[in-house]
Design a protein around this motif. Sequence first.
Motif, mmCIF file in Angstrom:
data_model
loop_
_atom_site.group_PDB
_atom_site.id
_atom_site.type_symbol
_atom_site.label_atom_id
_atom_site.label_comp_id
_atom_site.label_asym_id
_atom_site.label_seq_id
_atom_site.Cartn_x
_atom_site.Cartn_y
_atom_site.Cartn_z
ATOM 1 N N THR A 102 -18.211 61.107 30.424
ATOM 2 C CA THR A 102 -18.179 60.435 29.134
ATOM 3 C C THR A 102 -17.768 61.448 28.076
ATOM 4 N N PHE A 103 -16.530 61.355 27.638
ATOM 5 C CA PHE A 103 -15.994 62.286 26.647
ATOM 6 C C PHE A 103 -15.405 61.481 25.500
ATOM 7 N N GLN A 104 -15.858 61.783 24.307
ATOM 8 C CA GLN A 104 -15.357 61.115 23.114
ATOM 9 C C GLN A 104 -14.731 62.164 22.196
ATOM 10 N N GLU A 105 -13.467 61.990 21.974
ATOM 11 C CA GLU A 105 -12.758 62.937 21.125
ATOM 12 C C GLU A 105 -13.011 62.605 19.655
ATOM 13 N N ARG A 106 -13.481 63.594 18.897
ATOM 14 C CA ARG A 106 -13.772 63.387 17.484
ATOM 15 C C ARG A 106 -12.472 63.354 16.694
ATOM 16 N N PRO A 107 -12.333 62.357 15.805
ATOM 17 C CA PRO A 107 -11.099 62.311 15.014
ATOM 18 C C PRO A 107 -11.036 63.459 14.010
ATOM 19 N N ILE A 108 -9.832 63.941 13.749
ATOM 20 C CA ILE A 108 -9.618 65.021 12.800
ATOM 21 C C ILE A 108 -9.273 64.411 11.452
ATOM 22 N N ASN A 109 -10.047 64.791 10.441
ATOM 23 C CA ASN A 109 -9.846 64.267 9.098
ATOM 24 C C ASN A 109 -9.363 65.414 8.204
ATOM 25 N N ILE A 110 -8.173 65.264 7.663
ATOM 26 C CA ILE A 110 -7.598 66.319 6.822
ATOM 27 C C ILE A 110 -7.678 65.961 5.345
ATOM 28 N N SER A 111 -8.312 64.845 5.003
ATOM 29 C CA SER A 111 -8.424 64.473 3.593
ATOM 30 C C SER A 111 -9.492 65.267 2.870
ATOM 31 N N ASN A 112 -10.407 65.900 3.621
ATOM 32 C CA ASN A 112 -11.454 66.720 3.005
ATOM 33 C C ASN A 112 -11.904 67.775 4.002
ATOM 34 N N THR A 113 -12.622 68.776 3.486
ATOM 35 C CA THR A 113 -13.191 69.818 4.342
ATOM 36 C C THR A 113 -14.538 69.359 4.885
ATOM 37 N N GLY A 114 -15.016 70.034 5.910
ATOM 38 C CA GLY A 114 -16.254 69.599 6.554
ATOM 39 C C GLY A 114 -17.517 70.211 5.995
ATOM 40 N N ALA A 115 -17.415 71.096 4.998
ATOM 41 C CA ALA A 115 -18.607 71.760 4.463
ATOM 42 C C ALA A 115 -18.304 72.258 3.058
ATOM 43 N N ILE A 116 -19.323 72.828 2.425
ATOM 44 C CA ILE A 116 -19.175 73.431 1.101
ATOM 45 C C ILE A 116 -18.928 74.930 1.296
ATOM 46 N N PHE A 117 -17.753 75.391 0.955
ATOM 47 C CA PHE A 117 -17.428 76.806 1.151
ATOM 48 C C PHE A 117 -17.761 77.580 -0.127
ATOM 49 N N GLU A 118 -18.316 78.769 0.059
ATOM 50 C CA GLU A 118 -18.745 79.644 -1.043
ATOM 51 C C GLU A 118 -19.591 78.864 -2.045
ATOM 52 N N ALA A 119 -20.703 78.360 -1.562
ATOM 53 C CA ALA A 119 -21.556 77.502 -2.395
ATOM 54 C C ALA A 119 -22.122 78.279 -3.576
#
Length: 347
Positions: A102-119
């Motif tokens: 059971t393998f589910q490929e996570r979709p890649i979203n380029i409209s935003n970043t996945g975290a807060i960088f240099e908070a």
Amino acid sequence: MTSRASMASHMVLTLRRSVALQKACCQCVAATGSGTGLLASHMQVRGFPSTKHYDPKFRKQRKEKFFKIDLPDFQKLIKDSKSTPDEFRMKLKKEGRLPPRTFQERPINISNTGAIFEAFIPPEGDGKSSLISKEGVKQKYSELEKKGKSLLDLRKVRKFEEGFDTKEFAQLALDIVIEAQELLTNLEKNQERLHDLVTEKAFPEMVHGLDTKTIRWQFVQSIESPRTVHVRTTEMLSKDNLYAQVTVRLHTQQILAVYDRFGRLMYGDPEQHRDVLEYVVLEKHIANEYGQWRIHGKIIPDWMPSRGVLHKTYVKPEFDPLPELEEEEKEEKKTESSGESSGLATA
């Protein structure tokens, strides 16, 4: 004998009539060149239509239109569905096949970043200490140190947005936060609009657990004017693909009340307002011409006091008392009554 002779004579007559009919048809075809009407009236009619196409042209192409399909063995599939996982694995092992994964490929979203960088790290005591106090002076000094990097990244943002102003953006961020909070009160109707104001990273964090709760939120006023305190940009995959994150400080008065599915108050107060200090991070894909500023997350410092725990309510189950417990309770009552009577007697 007479019956047999009559049958034989009848058969001879029918044969003579059929031979005469065939001769007449041949003469008609030879004379006129067309005898289809006469032949069609005496032809034998089949009980089913012919499967052959009336036009033999493109016969090969019509044949290639149809192909055979290997149908699955439905009885075998039903048997496999009823078998246990161990039995199914042993069967695959006998056949020399690997078990399914059971393998589910996570979709890649380029409209935003996945975290807060240099908070942004909020100074301790923000919102409580005054400018005259020692803590207030330290806050202003630390802000001046961090402004250098923010100004460099602010120039990168203005390359894509020429009229970007930090004061106007702070007011825009406040309007976005107010609208997003109001949309959460009726999530089913406002889900599409909420996606325009919130990134894909912050959306599940905001709507978590709202399917069993009811929110009543109201904005009262701003204690301090909103202020932009932090600007950062980052690259993804290439140098031209830039994302910008802007942290806005909001010090406001709000009314919040959270109710459970039974209508009981879990958190907050529907009438009393509270002072709220927030550091909201908004993000935009500035390399995208049609990008929008959206809420990306909140920064909660360690020194900020916790907001408390939600008071959960449950329906108390009703159980029938066990007969053994009833007998034990009766015996305990008897011993207590006997002890009281003995105490009175000694007195």
